[in-house]
Design a protein around this motif. Structure first.
Motif, PDB file in Angstrom:
ATOM      1  N   UNK B 163     -33.308  10.990 -24.621  1.00  0.00           N
ATOM      2  CA  UNK B 163     -34.160  10.511 -25.593  1.00  0.00           C
ATOM      3  C   UNK B 163     -34.702   9.082 -25.577  1.00  0.00           C
ATOM      4  N   UNK B 164     -34.108   8.575 -24.719  1.00  0.00           N
ATOM      5  CA  UNK B 164     -34.228   6.859 -24.544  1.00  0.00           C
ATOM      6  C   UNK B 164     -35.384   6.627 -23.402  1.00  0.00           C
ATOM      7  N   UNK B 165     -36.378   6.044 -23.786  1.00  0.00           N
ATOM      8  CA  UNK B 165     -37.669   5.973 -22.681  1.00  0.00           C
ATOM      9  C   UNK B 165     -37.495   4.614 -22.117  1.00  0.00           C
ATOM     10  N   UNK B 166     -37.142   3.621 -22.971  1.00  0.00           N
ATOM     11  CA  UNK B 166     -37.031   2.297 -22.466  1.00  0.00           C
ATOM     12  C   UNK B 166     -35.736   1.516 -22.858  1.00  0.00           C
ATOM     13  N   UNK B 167     -35.184   0.702 -22.191  1.00  0.00           N
ATOM     14  CA  UNK B 167     -34.108  -0.329 -22.742  1.00  0.00           C
ATOM     15  C   UNK B 167     -34.527  -1.693 -22.238  1.00  0.00           C
ATOM     16  N   UNK B 168     -33.928  -2.518 -23.328  1.00  0.00           N
ATOM     17  CA  UNK B 168     -34.238  -4.088 -22.951  1.00  0.00           C
ATOM     18  C   UNK B 168     -33.255  -4.350 -21.638  1.00  0.00           C
ATOM     19  N   UNK B 169     -33.635  -5.113 -20.959  1.00  0.00           N
ATOM     20  CA  UNK B 169     -33.083  -5.560 -19.820  1.00  0.00           C
ATOM     21  C   UNK B 169     -33.072  -7.062 -19.207  1.00  0.00           C
ATOM     22  N   UNK B 170     -32.484  -7.374 -18.187  1.00  0.00           N
ATOM     23  CA  UNK B 170     -32.709  -8.780 -17.700  1.00  0.00           C
ATOM     24  C   UNK B 170     -34.087  -8.433 -16.711  1.00  0.00           C
ATOM     25  N   UNK B 171     -34.568  -9.617 -16.178  1.00  0.00           N
ATOM     26  CA  UNK B 171     -35.911  -9.643 -15.140  1.00  0.00           C
ATOM     27  C   UNK B 171     -35.512  -8.749 -14.061  1.00  0.00           C
ATOM     28  N   UNK B 172     -34.203  -8.685 -13.713  1.00  0.00           N
ATOM     29  CA  UNK B 172     -33.592  -7.936 -12.454  1.00  0.00           C
ATOM     30  C   UNK B 172     -33.307  -6.510 -12.970  1.00  0.00           C
ATOM     31  N   UNK B 173     -33.399  -6.136 -14.288  1.00  0.00           N
ATOM     32  CA  UNK B 173     -33.133  -4.937 -14.675  1.00  0.00           C
ATOM     33  C   UNK B 173     -31.695  -4.693 -15.083  1.00  0.00           C
ATOM     34  N   UNK B 174     -30.963  -5.748 -15.299  1.00  0.00           N
ATOM     35  CA  UNK B 174     -29.487  -5.465 -15.614  1.00  0.00           C
ATOM     36  C   UNK B 174     -29.385  -5.310 -17.144  1.00  0.00           C
ATOM     37  N   UNK B 175     -28.545  -4.327 -17.596  1.00  0.00           N
ATOM     38  CA  UNK B 175     -28.390  -4.224 -18.860  1.00  0.00           C
ATOM     39  C   UNK B 175     -27.458  -4.945 -19.508  1.00  0.00           C
ATOM     40  N   UNK B 176     -27.365  -5.003 -20.750  1.00  0.00           N
ATOM     41  CA  UNK B 176     -26.188  -5.779 -21.478  1.00  0.00           C
ATOM     42  C   UNK B 176     -26.767  -6.535 -22.799  1.00  0.00           C
ATOM     43  N   UNK B 177     -25.771  -6.774 -23.740  1.00  0.00           N
ATOM     44  CA  UNK B 177     -25.982  -7.217 -24.888  1.00  0.00           C
ATOM     45  C   UNK B 177     -27.043  -8.613 -24.872  1.00  0.00           C
ATOM     46  N   UNK B 178     -26.513  -9.355 -23.870  1.00  0.00           N
ATOM     47  CA  UNK B 178     -27.295 -10.474 -23.814  1.00  0.00           C
ATOM     48  C   UNK B 178     -28.604 -10.480 -23.378  1.00  0.00           C
ATOM     49  N   UNK B 179     -29.277  -9.330 -23.082  1.00  0.00           N
ATOM     50  CA  UNK B 179     -30.819  -8.885 -23.143  1.00  0.00           C
ATOM     51  C   UNK B 179     -31.228  -8.253 -24.235  1.00  0.00           C
ATOM     52  N   UNK B 180     -30.506  -7.997 -25.125  1.00  0.00           N
ATOM     53  CA  UNK B 180     -31.179  -7.327 -26.416  1.00  0.00           C
ATOM     54  C   UNK B 180     -31.336  -8.233 -27.370  1.00  0.00           C
ATOM     55  N   UNK B 181     -32.778  -8.227 -27.542  1.00  0.00           N
ATOM     56  CA  UNK B 181     -33.068  -9.434 -28.619  1.00  0.00           C
ATOM     57  C   UNK B 181     -32.883  -9.172 -30.238  1.00  0.00           C
TER      58      UNK B 181
END
Lengths: 78, 232
Positions: B163-181
Motif C-alpha cells: 500500500x505504500x506508493x512512495x517513500x521519502x529518501x535521499x537523492x541517491x534513494x537511501x531510506x532512513x529517518x534523516x530523509x523524512x521531513x
C-alpha cells in the motif's frame, strides 16, 4: 442538554504540540510530564434523557467529531 | 482524457493541478465546485487538490470529506475510476476513508516547504507505470500536517499489501529517518488503496511539470497517467 465532547489523541500517538507546550512549561520551572493537547467541543443537544443524548453525541463522534485512527473521545452530559 | 478537479473553499492548488493537466498535458480539465452533486460526464481522473479546505477546521480535510461532490468521487472510485489526492487532497481522501491512516502535525510543528526526493515503491500503478520501481524523483512539499500515522497493525497490513506508493529518501534513494521531513511512519509519502485506483500523497508532483517554472520531477506521474489512458 449541554454536552461536552473531549477529543484526545490516543495514547502512543505523538503529540508534538503537547511536547512544545511541555518544553514551555519546563522553561517556567514547572516540573510537568506527558502534556497532551486535545479539543473540547461543547453543544446543546435537544432531549431530556441523558443516555439518549449521550447516544446522539456518540453518533456525532463516529460520523465527524473524532478520527478513530488517531483520536478518542469522552462524552459528558451536563 | 477528462480530468475533474474538485474545488473547496480554501483550496489553493486547484490551479496548479489544472495547469499541469490542462496546459502542460493538454487534457480536458475542469474545475468542479464542491457543492456539485456529480462529476462531469466521462470523468476518468479526479485530482483532489491541495490547500486549506474549510480552513482546516476540526481536522485537515474532515469537513471537505463531507462535501456533496465527495459522494460522487467515492462512487467514481468504487467504479474503479482514478483518484489522485495531493497534500490537502490526501488528507481529504483519508478523512473520506478512501485511504487508510491519518496525517498529523509535522513532528517539528513547522510548516515545511522544500524539495524532497521520493522513491517509487510501486511502479505498476496507473499513476506510476512510466516509472521504475526504486527510481527516485524530486518534487516539492508544502505542508504542516504530513506526518502519516496509522495504527501498528494497519501499518503492517499496509506494508504487506504494497500500500505504500512512495517513500521519502535521499537523492541517491537511501531510506532512513534523516530523509523524512515530517515524521511520517516508515517514511511514507504516498499511499495507494488495495485496488490501486486511489492514490494520496503529501508532495506536489503537479508543481513540478512545467520547465518554464522549474524542475520537472513530477512529470513521470503525469506521463504514467497519459500511458494509462492514451496508451504508450
Amino acid at each position: 442538554m449541554k454536552v461536552r465532547v473531549s477529543v484526545q489523541l490516543k495514547p502512543g500517538i505523538l503529540d508534538p504540540q503537547g511536547k512544545a507546550v511541555e518544553h514551555g512549561l519546563h522553561d517556567f520551572g514547572f516540573a510537568v510530564d506527558h502534556v497532551r493537547i486535545g479539543r473540547l467541543i461543547e453543544m446543546d443537544v435537544p432531549g431530556t434523557d441523558p443516555s439518549e443524548v449521550k447516544a446522539k453525541a456518540l453518533a456525532m463522534c463516529e460520523k465527524l467529531l473524532v478520527n478513530p485512527v488517531m483520536e478518542k473521545a469522552s462524552i459528558e452530559v451536563v | 482524457m477528462r480530468v475533474a478537479v474538485p474545488v473547496f473553499p480554501g483550496s489553493n492548488c486547484d490551479h496548479d493541478a489544472i495547469h499541469a493537466c490542462g496546459t502542460v498535458m493538454g487534457w480536458d480539465t475542469v474545475p468542479v465546485w464542491h457543492q456539485e452533486p456529480r462529476l462531469p460526464e466521462g470523468t476518468e481522473l479526479v485530482i483532489v487538490p491541495g490547500g486549506f479546505s474549510y480552513g482546516d477546521y476540526l481536522r485537515c480535510g474532515a469537513i471537505a470529506a463531507l462535501a456533496p461532490i465527495m459522494a460522487d468521487v467515492k462512487r467514481h472510485a468504487d467504479n474503479g475510476g482514478l483518484v489522485l489526492g495531493i497534500c490537502n487532497g490526501f488528507q481529504i481522501l483519508c478523512e473520506a476513508q478512501l485511504l487508510p491512516g491519518a496525517l498529523l502535525r509535522n513532528e517539528s510543528l513547522r510548516f515545511i516547504h522544500k524539495d524532497v526526493h521520493l522513491r517509487v515503491e510501486r511502479a505498476d500503478l496507473p499513476f506510476t507505470r512510466a516509472m521504475k520501481a526504486g527510481a527516485v524523483f524530486q518534487v516539492p512539499i508544502a505542508h504542516a500536517e504530513g506526518n502519516f500515522t496509522i495504527d501498528p497493525a494497519d501499518l503492517a497490513d499496509l506494508e504487506a499489501r504494497g500500500g505504500v506508493a512512495f517513500r521519502y529518501c535521499s537523492p541517491a534513494g537511501e531510506l532512513g529517518e534523516a530523509h523524512v521531513p515530517n515524521g511520517a511512519m516508515n517514511g511514507i509519502a504516498g499511499v495507494v488503496n488495495l485496488r490501486g485506483n486511489v492514490l494520496g500523497m503529501m508532495p506536489h508532483p503537479e508543481r513540478a511539470v512545467d520547465p518554464k517554472l522549474g524542475p520537472t520531477g513530477g512529470l513521470g506521474m503525469f506521463k504514467s497517467l497519459a500511458e494509462t489512458f492514451v496508451g504508450a
